[in-house]
Write an enzyme that holds these catalytic residues in place. Structure first.
Site, mmCIF file in Angstrom:
data_model
loop_
_atom_site.group_PDB
_atom_site.id
_atom_site.type_symbol
_atom_site.label_atom_id
_atom_site.label_comp_id
_atom_site.label_asym_id
_atom_site.label_seq_id
_atom_site.Cartn_x
_atom_site.Cartn_y
_atom_site.Cartn_z
ATOM 1 C CD GLU A 1 8.126 23.231 30.416
ATOM 2 O OE1 GLU A 1 8.623 23.653 29.354
ATOM 3 O OE2 GLU A 1 8.584 23.504 31.533
ATOM 4 C CE LYS B 1 12.245 26.081 28.297
ATOM 5 N NZ LYS B 1 11.206 25.286 28.961
ATOM 6 C CG ASP C 1 7.129 36.030 14.328
ATOM 7 O OD1 ASP C 1 7.727 35.104 14.910
ATOM 8 O OD2 ASP C 1 7.577 36.581 13.303
ATOM 9 C CG HIS D 1 7.765 19.082 36.258
ATOM 10 N ND1 HIS D 1 7.104 19.483 35.131
ATOM 11 C CD2 HIS D 1 8.804 19.936 36.406
ATOM 12 C CE1 HIS D 1 7.709 20.548 34.635
ATOM 13 N NE2 HIS D 1 8.737 20.842 35.387
#
Ligand code: MEV
Length: 426
Positions: A82, A266, A282, A380
């Protein structure tokens, strides 16, 4: 090196960045190849790692800059697809430097192994029967891994919970608390649980069903905090107090609303997962632990907090389970993961966890600062505009020039990009 020391890291070419990192971290040629090459492992190595292997899957690896964790400068490897994540973490780490960087610590590396015990005639008595044998059970578990014991780890405690009601009736759950030191711990804990099972059946007269590690690692927490000096928050048309109060109000939204908290967390995991992946750990285990921890009081909420201190500076904290290792598993067999650990200069799993939780806090700040001010799309747009410019047919220096024009016009669309290219070539 000499000719590019005046440039910022992101202004260097890919090769210059690689040379700089190699020098700063003292990487060998082999380590550099693992870190900068096509993913660090060969298809043959992949074949030894998983079943039905056919190849490799690549992810970009970036190095976040400016991090100071517990007074130490650290380069942070981040594997992520991302855009804006590595830049966001680096920028917020620079702001956090103004207040001394990140202060982080961990609790003992204690994992929880669970054993489900079915068909127990009288759960309350069976519970006490197990607890009476605590010393014997801990000794049994302790004998399983002498290496871990020598390193100061091993079985620490036994807890027994009763579930009176379930779709299959009542059952007991035994928790084995196991200090796994620098390992992630799943193997050590699962082995211990399987070894204890027959003795638990003897003690309770019940039937042991599941024996498995819990990812809700509430006894293996990592915590970080930072202070951002008020004056460091101002930018463009946004005054420092407005930015600070905007960030706090944005956090308050996540604190009270699960829909927002999921997205807020998130954003935290954007930073955390990227480092967890780069170090061969992991990330599903860390994800599972994080979200279960966020809901530990019955309502899903923010993993972080934001507020202000007496001087008006912005303060942030983050706390979550962090089951990561620096020995065993892929951390040792994956050459790029090994090189990533060397790059960070970490000597223990605790130190790795402290850096990871600091990155999570920085990432959270990056998102909240953008959301509370100019919005997330602007950051972005630069990378997006470059992709649009390339898709429209630009190459070389024209890519950057065209991207800048598209952003300035606030029209990042391929038809407009093609139009501008046509005008420029006329
Ligand atoms: C995007 O990957 C992450 C954010 O949505 C996080 C947030 O909203 O806090 C920007």
């Amino acid at each position: 090196m000499a000719e590019h020391t005046s440039k910022k890291f992101y202004e260097l070419s890919l090769e210059e960045r690689q040379a700089s990192i190699m020098e700063q971290a003292g990487l060998t040629e082999e380590e550099a190849r693992a870190l900068f090459g096509q993913g660090g492992i060969s298809p043959e190595q992949a074949d030894h790692m998983i079943e039905n292997a056919v190849g490799l899957f690549g992810l970009p690896l970036g190095i976040a800059q400016n991090f100071v964790v517990n007074g130490r400068d650290v380069l942070v490897p981040m594997a992520i697809e991302e855009p804006s994540v590595v830049a966001g973490a680096s920028f917020m780490a620079r702001l956090a430097r103004t207040g001394g960087g990140f202060i982080a610590h961990t609790t003992a590396p204690e994992m929880i192994g669970q054993m489900q015990i079915l068909d127990v005639a009288e759960p309350a008595s069976a519970r006490l029967a197990i607890l009476e044998k605590r010393a014997e059970l801990l000794q049994m578990a302790g004998e399983i891994d002498p290496v871990l014991n020598k390193l100061g780890g091993g079985a620490r405690d036994i807890e027994v919970r009763i579930f009176d009601q379930s779709p299959v009736g009542p059952f007991l759950v035994l928790h084995l608390i196991y200090d796994v030191r620098d390992a992630m711990g799943a193997n050590a804990v699962n082995t211990a649980m399987e070894r204890l099972a027959p003795r638990i059946e003897q003690i309770t007269g019940g039937r042991v069903h599941l024996r498995i590690l819990s990812n809700l690692a509430v006894r293996r927490l990592a915590r970080a905090r930072c202070t951002i000096r008020l004056e460091a928050l101002a930018f463009g048309e946004f005054g420092a107090e407005r930015v600070r109060d905007g960030i706090i109000a944005a956090w308050a939204f996540a604190a009270v609303d699960a829909y927002r908290a999921a997205t807020h967390n998130k954003g935290i995991m954007n930073g955390i997962d990227a480092v967890v992946i780069a170090t061969g750990n992991d990330w599903r285990a860390v994800e599972a632990g994080a979200h279960a921890y966020a809901a530990r009081n019955g309502t899903y909420t923010s993993l972080s907090t934001w507020g202000k201190d007496r001087e008006g500076n912005l303060t942030g904290t983050l706390e979550l389970p962090m089951a990561v290792g620096t020995v065993g598993g892929a951390t040792r067999v994956h050459p790029a993961a090994r090189a990533a650990l060397k790059l960070m200069g970490v000597r223990s799993a605790a130190e790795l966890a402290e850096i990871i939780v600091s990155v999570g806090l920085a990432q959270n700040l990056a998102a909240l600062r953008a959301l509370a001010t100019e919005g997330i799309q602007r950051g972005h747009m630069g990378l997006h505009a470059r992709q649009v410019a390339i898709a429209a047919g630009a190459s070389g220096e024209l890519v950057e020039k065209l991207a800048q024009k598209l952003v300035a016009e606030k029209t990042v669309r391929i038809d407009r990009a093609q139009e501008i290219l046509k005008e420029w070539s006329a």
